[in-house]
Each structure stands twice: as C-alpha cells, then as structure tokens.
Design a protein around this motif. Sequence first.
Motif, PDB file in Angstrom:
ATOM      1  N   THR A 307     -18.594  14.838  20.718  1.00 32.73           N
ATOM      2  CA  THR A 307     -17.215  16.065  21.131  1.00 32.73           C
ATOM      3  C   THR A 307     -15.817  15.628  19.216  1.00 32.73           C
ATOM      4  OG1 THR A 307     -17.446  16.608  23.027  1.00 32.73           O
ATOM      5  CG2 THR A 307     -15.115  17.198  21.377  1.00 32.73           C
ATOM      6  N   GLN A 308     -15.815  14.072  18.893  1.00 29.68           N
ATOM      7  CA  GLN A 308     -15.566  13.920  18.641  1.00 29.68           C
ATOM      8  C   GLN A 308     -15.447  12.487  18.251  1.00 29.68           C
ATOM      9  OE1 GLN A 308     -11.458  13.128  19.334  1.00 29.68           O
ATOM     10  NE2 GLN A 308     -11.233  11.435  21.292  1.00 29.68           N
ATOM     11  N   THR A 309     -16.223  11.818  17.643  1.00 28.50           N
ATOM     12  CA  THR A 309     -17.187  10.520  16.928  1.00 28.50           C
ATOM     13  C   THR A 309     -16.206  10.408  15.845  1.00 28.50           C
ATOM     14  OG1 THR A 309     -18.796  11.421  16.357  1.00 28.50           O
ATOM     15  CG2 THR A 309     -19.181  10.622  18.548  1.00 28.50           C
ATOM     16  N   ALA A 310     -16.110  11.706  14.776  1.00 30.49           N
ATOM     17  CA  ALA A 310     -15.747  11.768  13.651  1.00 30.49           C
ATOM     18  C   ALA A 310     -14.617  10.793  13.483  1.00 30.49           C
ATOM     19  CB  ALA A 310     -15.579  12.721  12.916  1.00 30.49           C
ATOM     20  N   ASN A 311     -13.668  11.494  14.213  1.00 26.85           N
ATOM     21  CA  ASN A 311     -12.021  10.928  14.802  1.00 26.85           C
ATOM     22  C   ASN A 311     -11.689   9.776  14.846  1.00 26.85           C
ATOM     23  OD1 ASN A 311     -10.184  13.046  14.901  1.00 26.85           O
ATOM     24  ND2 ASN A 311     -10.395  14.194  16.704  1.00 26.85           N
ATOM     25  N   ALA A 312     -12.300   8.975  15.877  1.00 29.53           N
ATOM     26  CA  ALA A 312     -12.758   7.233  15.774  1.00 29.53           C
ATOM     27  C   ALA A 312     -12.843   6.458  15.174  1.00 29.53           C
ATOM     28  CB  ALA A 312     -13.324   6.943  17.513  1.00 29.53           C
ATOM     29  N   LEU A 313     -14.419   7.549  14.201  1.00 30.09           N
ATOM     30  CA  LEU A 313     -15.167   6.631  12.690  1.00 30.09           C
ATOM     31  C   LEU A 313     -14.179   6.650  11.454  1.00 30.09           C
ATOM     32  CD1 LEU A 313     -18.292   7.267  13.708  1.00 30.09           C
ATOM     33  CD2 LEU A 313     -17.000   5.209  13.368  1.00 30.09           C
ATOM     34  N   ALA A 314     -13.464   8.169  11.533  1.00 24.92           N
ATOM     35  CA  ALA A 314     -12.049   7.810   9.741  1.00 24.92           C
ATOM     36  C   ALA A 314     -11.325   7.144  10.243  1.00 24.92           C
ATOM     37  CB  ALA A 314     -12.347   9.469  10.699  1.00 24.92           C
ATOM     38  N   ALA A 315     -10.720   7.406  11.203  1.00 26.71           N
ATOM     39  CA  ALA A 315      -9.211   6.054  12.256  1.00 26.71           C
ATOM     40  C   ALA A 315      -9.893   5.000  11.765  1.00 26.71           C
ATOM     41  CB  ALA A 315      -8.263   6.345  12.993  1.00 26.71           C
ATOM     42  N   LEU A 316     -10.473   4.672  11.905  1.00 23.06           N
ATOM     43  CA  LEU A 316     -10.904   3.326  12.193  1.00 23.06           C
ATOM     44  C   LEU A 316     -10.935   2.863  10.746  1.00 23.06           C
ATOM     45  CD1 LEU A 316     -11.725   0.679  13.879  1.00 23.06           C
ATOM     46  CD2 LEU A 316     -13.988   1.206  14.731  1.00 23.06           C
ATOM     47  N   PHE A 317     -12.585   3.459  10.349  1.00 24.29           N
ATOM     48  CA  PHE A 317     -12.489   3.557   9.186  1.00 24.29           C
ATOM     49  C   PHE A 317     -11.734   3.052   8.238  1.00 24.29           C
ATOM     50  CE2 PHE A 317     -17.441   5.004   8.604  1.00 24.29           C
ATOM     51  CZ  PHE A 317     -17.556   3.356   9.796  1.00 24.29           C
TER      52      PHE A 317
END
Length: 419
Positions: A307-317
């Motif tokens: 659902t929102q894995t891109a949210n976590a990865l973009a913010a962490l990256f």
Amino acid sequence: MKNPLSIISYGKYDFINSLAIEKLESYHPQSNLELEKVPIQDPYSKNGQELRLNFIRQHLKSNVDYLSGEKTFNDNQSLKGNIENYIGMSQIPTGIIGPLLINGSSAQGPFYVPLATTEGALIASYNRGTKACRESGTITVITLQEGVQRTPTFKFKNLIDLAKFVAWVSENKEIFSILTRETSNYAVLNDLGISIEGNILILKFEYTSGDASGQNMVTICTDKICKYILSNCPIEPVYWTIEGNTSGDKKVTPLTTKVRGKKVTAEITLKRDVIESVLKTTAELLCQQWKISSSGCLKVGASGIATQTANALAALFIACGQDVACTGEAATAITRMEIDENNDLYCSITMSNIIVGSVGGGTSFPTQKECLELMDCYGPGKSGKLAEIAVAVCLAGEISILSAMSSGHFTSAHQTLGR
C-alpha cells in the motif's frame, strides 16, 4: 570481507544458514517497559523540537548539530561526485519514529528511525505501526539474497554471429571475475546470465558491492569487461550499449522472486488486544482490508502487493543520503496477513529490491551522516543493517495504513494531520 553470520545467497536461490539461525534465536530483546519512547508532545513547537533533540542527545548519545540547524554545511569541495552546478541545500523536514524492535540477521535491537517528508500524517502513521509491533513482540527480519545487476546488450547481423559470440563469452567467465577484482576493491562478480531475442543478446552481470549501493560500481566493472570482450572476441557486434534497460534500475518491475540490491523478508504476529488498543480495529477487519487491497493491486496490474512502501523508503532514503530514484524498484513488495490459531494476526512483507548503502553516495553529508549514525548504520559493514531496518519500517507502515482504512480513520487522520 563477508560477515561469517551471513545468510545471503550470492546466486539464484534464497538461503539461510545455521549460524544465522543461532544468532536470531539467541537474541533477547529489552522488555517494552525498558524501552524509551520518542517524545511526541508539542509536534509543531520549538519546545517539542528541543524535547526530541535532547532525547536523541541524551538517550541515544548521538550528535544532531546539523539536523538541528546549529551547524550549517559549508564544505563545497566535498560535493564533487555528487552534484554539478551547486546552488544550495533543499531543506526537507525530518522526524523520528521508534523504538522499532528488530531481531534480524544484521539488525538487532531497538532502533529510532529518521524519516524526511513533507506529507502530514506519515510520521504519526509509521510511529503508530512501530508501537503496535513493539507491544506485540519483535519484528523478525532475514536477508535472503544479494546482487546488483548491469545488463549490457549487443546486436548482431544474424543468429549465427550471436551464437559464436555467446560461445566465446561463456568460455571466458573467469577472466571477467579477474577484471572485476582489478577494477574494484569491493565488487565481486557472482553470476552471468544470457538472454537471446533473435539477433539481440542481453548479458546480465550480477555482482555484490560491499556496503555501497553499487550502481556506479557495477557500471564501471561491466564497462571494463565489455571493452575486454570487444577487443578480444573474434565476432564483432553491429551495436552495443552498457545497459539494455533490463536490469530493473530505477523502475518498477516484477522482480519479486529475484533480487536487486538485497532481498529481505520480515514478520510479526500482532496480538489481538494490541490491534484493538493501538490500531483501533480488529484482527478480522485488518485482515479483510489486506485482502481487499491485495485484490486491488492485482486488478490494476501492480508489481507486488503493498500500500505505501514507497512512503517509507522515500522518506528514509532522503534522510539517509540514499539514491531516492531507487524507490522505483525498491518499493516492490509482497505483503501477507492471516489470522493464526490463537486468533492473533500474522503479518509479513518480502522486498526483493532494497538497494541501499552505508558508504558512498550521499551518506557522508552532515545531516545524512547524522541520520545514519542514529541507527548505527554509517560506515563499512552497516548496509545489511540499514536494509533490514528499511523493510521493518515498511512492514510497520503497511500495518498502520491498512488499520486506518479498516477502521474508517484514514480520512480523519489526514484531515487532522495532513492539512
């Protein structure tokens, strides 16, 4: 030098060895009562910011002088290799979640994770997910495979010329490994794949890249190999390119059973009472929402079920100096939820394309270095830990957002926090 506890398969199959199992089984996490929580009061005030900065300095013993703005970047010479036509720094608000309790093959312990974002409700959602996981137990995380690819592509006059070229390449694989070692101190060539489409040949060189994310490293090594091939092979292609756009670099592709970067899987069993008290829903509703969301992914042809894995990865990256464009491939995931024999909820996530580095790239810039050091993920030997933390954060986020949707709180949360 490879970690002797590594369970990574440097090939085509997932693998777990006995030493890694012993490491996972011997981990004894702190009790939830012993863990210090991130101060969440006064989210938008200077006082609240100071509370969290003091928490980081005193409890985590970590330096945040650049993140806090007390120091500013002025070492322009260090930008070489990272940017051209430099004019200044884009400032992205950075928050912190945790503790996220992990028992992994590389990451073990409670982690406080920095996330940089301009999306309201994101930090609150991920922090709630970490709380639900923490109060239910420990997220188990295992790294299964590792590999970074480059896929040079060659065109020939006809299939006969192509076949002669492939035969010569197949006989010289050991030379390619030697060339790799001569070109890089960290890259190791582990596999060479061959794909033929008429008079087009795709060679897939797969490497491990130490603690760097590795895109530039494998490009340079592959270029060296290809130039050797072109100088020595008796058959000359009509045309060739260093990348035929089949490696999955910065694209969403259905590589969920293979690997680009690191393939990592994670699981947690959420206790029924925690689902109700922290996530404000039930195990049945949460599982039903996952089923609905999963079928939705299939209907639109999404690569993976998330659902929102891109949210976590973009913010962490962004926070940690990673190549943010790699969110394109890294966000591909398979999630799963099911009610177990105790009526608790088993949750898992598997991500095949976690391409991160603890050295090189943007990791050494001041705020990025501080964010990595918050998690003890800066420097050699730490990229595996960073990858496992990233996947654990993604799992916590999937749990939180699906809970919000299942309980009918998704809209109200964004109305309150996201406007």
